[in-house]
Write an enzyme that holds these catalytic residues in place. Structure first.
Site, PDB file in Angstrom:
ATOM      1  N   GLY A  16       0.826  -1.207   0.000  1.00  0.00           N
ATOM      2  CA  GLY A  16       0.000   0.000   0.000  1.00  0.00           C
ATOM      3  C   GLY A  16       0.854   1.247   0.000  1.00  0.00           C
ATOM      4  O   GLY A  16       2.052   1.209   0.303  1.00  0.00           O
ATOM      5  N   ARG A  17       0.228   2.349  -0.377  1.00  0.00           N
ATOM      6  CA  ARG A  17       0.912   3.642  -0.398  1.00  0.00           C
ATOM      7  C   ARG A  17       0.108   4.635   0.427  1.00  0.00           C
ATOM      8  O   ARG A  17      -1.115   4.625   0.404  1.00  0.00           O
ATOM      9  CB  ARG A  17       1.072   4.166  -1.830  1.00  0.00           C
ATOM     10  CG  ARG A  17       1.852   3.243  -2.759  1.00  0.00           C
ATOM     11  CD  ARG A  17       1.974   3.850  -4.159  1.00  0.00           C
ATOM     12  NE  ARG A  17       2.563   2.912  -5.107  1.00  0.00           N
ATOM     13  CZ  ARG A  17       3.875   2.751  -5.277  1.00  0.00           C
ATOM     14  NH1 ARG A  17       4.712   3.482  -4.551  1.00  0.00           N
ATOM     15  NH2 ARG A  17       4.340   1.886  -6.153  1.00  0.00           N
ATOM     16  N   GLY A  18       0.798   5.490   1.135  1.00  0.00           N
ATOM     17  CA  GLY A  18       0.161   6.545   1.904  1.00  0.00           C
ATOM     18  C   GLY A  18       0.902   7.843   1.731  1.00  0.00           C
ATOM     19  O   GLY A  18       1.895   7.920   1.003  1.00  0.00           O
ATOM     20  N   SER A  19       0.419   8.878   2.396  1.00  0.00           N
ATOM     21  CA  SER A  19       1.026  10.189   2.244  1.00  0.00           C
ATOM     22  C   SER A  19       2.423  10.252   2.841  1.00  0.00           C
ATOM     23  O   SER A  19       3.231  11.101   2.462  1.00  0.00           O
ATOM     24  CB  SER A  19       0.139  11.252   2.894  1.00  0.00           C
ATOM     25  OG  SER A  19      -0.034  10.958   4.270  1.00  0.00           O
ATOM     26  N   THR A  22       5.541   4.229   1.660  1.00  0.00           N
ATOM     27  CA  THR A  22       5.055   3.002   1.044  1.00  0.00           C
ATOM     28  C   THR A  22       5.267   1.834   1.996  1.00  0.00           C
ATOM     29  O   THR A  22       6.300   1.743   2.662  1.00  0.00           O
ATOM     30  CB  THR A  22       5.811   2.724  -0.272  1.00  0.00           C
ATOM     31  OG1 THR A  22       5.692   3.869  -1.127  1.00  0.00           O
ATOM     32  CG2 THR A  22       5.245   1.509  -0.974  1.00  0.00           C
ATOM     33  N   VAL A  23       4.288   0.949   2.067  1.00  0.00           N
ATOM     34  CA  VAL A  23       4.382  -0.233   2.920  1.00  0.00           C
ATOM     35  C   VAL A  23       4.672  -1.460   2.068  1.00  0.00           C
ATOM     36  O   VAL A  23       4.001  -1.694   1.062  1.00  0.00           O
ATOM     37  CB  VAL A  23       3.083  -0.442   3.728  1.00  0.00           C
ATOM     38  CG1 VAL A  23       3.174  -1.718   4.559  1.00  0.00           C
ATOM     39  CG2 VAL A  23       2.835   0.745   4.619  1.00  0.00           C
ATOM     40  N   LYS A  36       7.534  -0.107   6.549  1.00  0.00           N
ATOM     41  CA  LYS A  36       7.019   1.185   6.103  1.00  0.00           C
ATOM     42  C   LYS A  36       8.196   2.060   5.713  1.00  0.00           C
ATOM     43  O   LYS A  36       8.952   2.535   6.555  1.00  0.00           O
ATOM     44  CB  LYS A  36       6.201   1.860   7.199  1.00  0.00           C
ATOM     45  CG  LYS A  36       5.596   3.184   6.732  1.00  0.00           C
ATOM     46  CD  LYS A  36       4.439   3.593   7.607  1.00  0.00           C
ATOM     47  CE  LYS A  36       3.698   4.775   6.991  1.00  0.00           C
ATOM     48  NZ  LYS A  36       2.469   5.079   7.726  1.00  0.00           N
ATOM     49  N   ASP A 130      -2.878  10.443  15.534  1.00  0.00           N
ATOM     50  CA  ASP A 130      -3.595  10.201  14.279  1.00  0.00           C
ATOM     51  C   ASP A 130      -4.474   8.963  14.394  1.00  0.00           C
ATOM     52  O   ASP A 130      -4.445   8.081  13.542  1.00  0.00           O
ATOM     53  CB  ASP A 130      -2.603  10.051  13.123  1.00  0.00           C
ATOM     54  CG  ASP A 130      -3.255  10.291  11.763  1.00  0.00           C
ATOM     55  OD1 ASP A 130      -4.326  10.946  11.724  1.00  0.00           O
ATOM     56  OD2 ASP A 130      -2.721   9.822  10.752  1.00  0.00           O
TER      57      ASP A 130
END
Length: 421
Positions: A16-19, A22-23, A36, A130
């Site tokens: 997966g990708r996030g802000s 990348t994981v 991560k 968060d």
């Protein structure tokens, strides 16, 4: 393509990708791990790297069954990575997308697990900053808990603090996800443990209602609501549960419960929630999130799909690993992790009508302020206007006839030049 992460780990597959990065599904000396890998621009920030190293000991020592453990922090050239336990299952956001809202028993059990994880973190001096459904993982391989809820684990500890370094943000900026930000963060105060309690109560409200209490629309409007609006009650749940949510959403941080108290009170309430169905109230207004993709209600939920996997868009990966960031097809302005936003000024926070937080309502009823509600109001005003005009015409004609009859005692005489013949 496999890549080395430091000298001990190999990353095999992007999950997966996030802000923030990348994981990857990785492999280490002790078996499979989730890696991560932070963005290159973050890795090139020397201040952030130093902060990263300083946080290493605290994060490695955070060991609790309800927390996704951090095994290692890697600083190697341009690579900056967190190596974490691999959890097989899905995340809470994915479950919400499939079920919209949970039964009160399952929602409270999941919230109690999150509170347990927060209590351990707060005791170690760590503030998550968060807390949201994307950062709650559901362990599909563990025995189910009350209401069929799988054990919940909180992840992404320390990432918000790493991103929010002085060199990357100004005093006029805030880091977080708008729907879950505590009022004191919006007002520019330093984050303390109470901000996690506010976010947890927001998550619990969302699990029950299907929408967050202050979300919807432009992020700036969401921030203002956190400061100026009061939360609308949820019908159909025991008063004790509502009072707990209401207290944890208090504007004053000191009025909120501590994480250990939240966990204890929620577990005390579990027997009273047995058998209660999901709430039959309206979900978030379609006008507020019209750009968001909707979950395919015909696609079965795969509890073994990787966290963040869009199971209605790609084939399910049974037995897959759980990435630690949201990997949706596109950015979500309201829920993107670590969104950097300007702190609103005092005049902006004071603006707007009070008491307009999202109010639960009967299914099918238009939400106040929505496009459907405004259209209905226009139709109602047009009908009222037409009825008033018709009434005025009838009154005018009746008055004229009555006046003429009073003056002549009969119908008016024909005018000059007119012959009835």
């Amino acid at each position: 393509m496999a890549r080395k992460i430091g000298s001990r780990y190999t990353a095999h597959q992007i999950l997966g990708r996030g802000s923030a990065g990348t994981v990857w599904l990785g492999e280490g000396p002790e078996g499979p791990v989730a890696v991560k890998l932070l963005r290159e621009d973050l890795a090139s920030d020397q201040d952030l790297v130093e902060r990263f190293v300083q946080e290493r000991s605290a994060l490695l020592c955070l060991d609790h069954p309800r927390v996704v453990g951090v095994r290692d922090l890697v600083v190697d050239g341009n690579d900056l990575a967190l190596v974490m336990d691999l959890v097989r299952g899905t995340d809470l956001r994915t479950r919400l997308e499939h079920e919209r809202r949970l039964a009160p028993l399952a929602a409270a059990a999941i919230a109690a697990d999150i509170a347990d994880g927060l209590a351990a973190a707060h005791a170690a001096g760590i503030v998550h900053r968060d807390v949201k459904p994307e950062n709650v993982l559901l362990d599909a391989l563990a025995p189910e808990g009350p209401g069929g809820a799988p054990p919940a684990l909180l992840t992404d500890f320390g990432v918000a603090k790493l991103i929010d370094s002085p060199s990357r943000t100004r005093a006029t900026s805030i880091i977080g996800t708008p729907d879950y930000l505590a009022p004191e963060i919006v007002e520019g105060l330093p984050p303390r443990a109470s901000v996690d309690i506010y976010a947890l109560a927001t998550v619990l409200y969302e699990l029950l209602a299907g929408f967050t209490p202050f979300g919807g629309g432009h992020p700036g409007a969401v921030l203002r609501r956190h400061v100026t609006e009061t939360v609308a009650p949820l019908p159909g749940i025991p008063d004790e549960l509502w009072q707990l949510i209401h207290q944890c959403l208090a504007k004053a941080p000191a009025s909120r419960l501590r994480a250990v108290e939240v966990a204890a009170r929620l577990r005390e309430l579990l027997p009273a929630l047995e058998g209660l169905p999901p709430l039959d109230i309206d979900e978030q207004s379609e006008e507020l999130y019209e750009d968001e993709p909707l979950a395919d209600s015909h696609t079965p939920h795969d509890p073994h799909a990787p966290h963040g996997t869009n199971t209605h868009a790609v084939p399910a990966q049974r037995g897959g690993a759980v990435p630690l960031v949201h990997s949706g097809a596109g950015p979500d302005a309201n829920r993107d992790t670590h969104t950097s936003m300007r702190v609103p000024g005092a005049d902006e926070l004071a603006g707007g009508a009070h008491g307009t937080a999202r109010t639960p309502r009967a299914v099918g009823e238009a939400r106040a302020g929505s496009a459907r509600h405004r259209a209905a109001e226009r139709r109602r005003r047009l009908k009222m206007g037409a009825a008033a005009l018709l009434a005025a015409v009838v009154l005018a004609v009746g008055g004229w006839l009555a006046t003429s009859d009073d003056e002549t005692g009969s119908l008016p005489m024909p005018s000059a030049g007119y012959s009835p013949q």
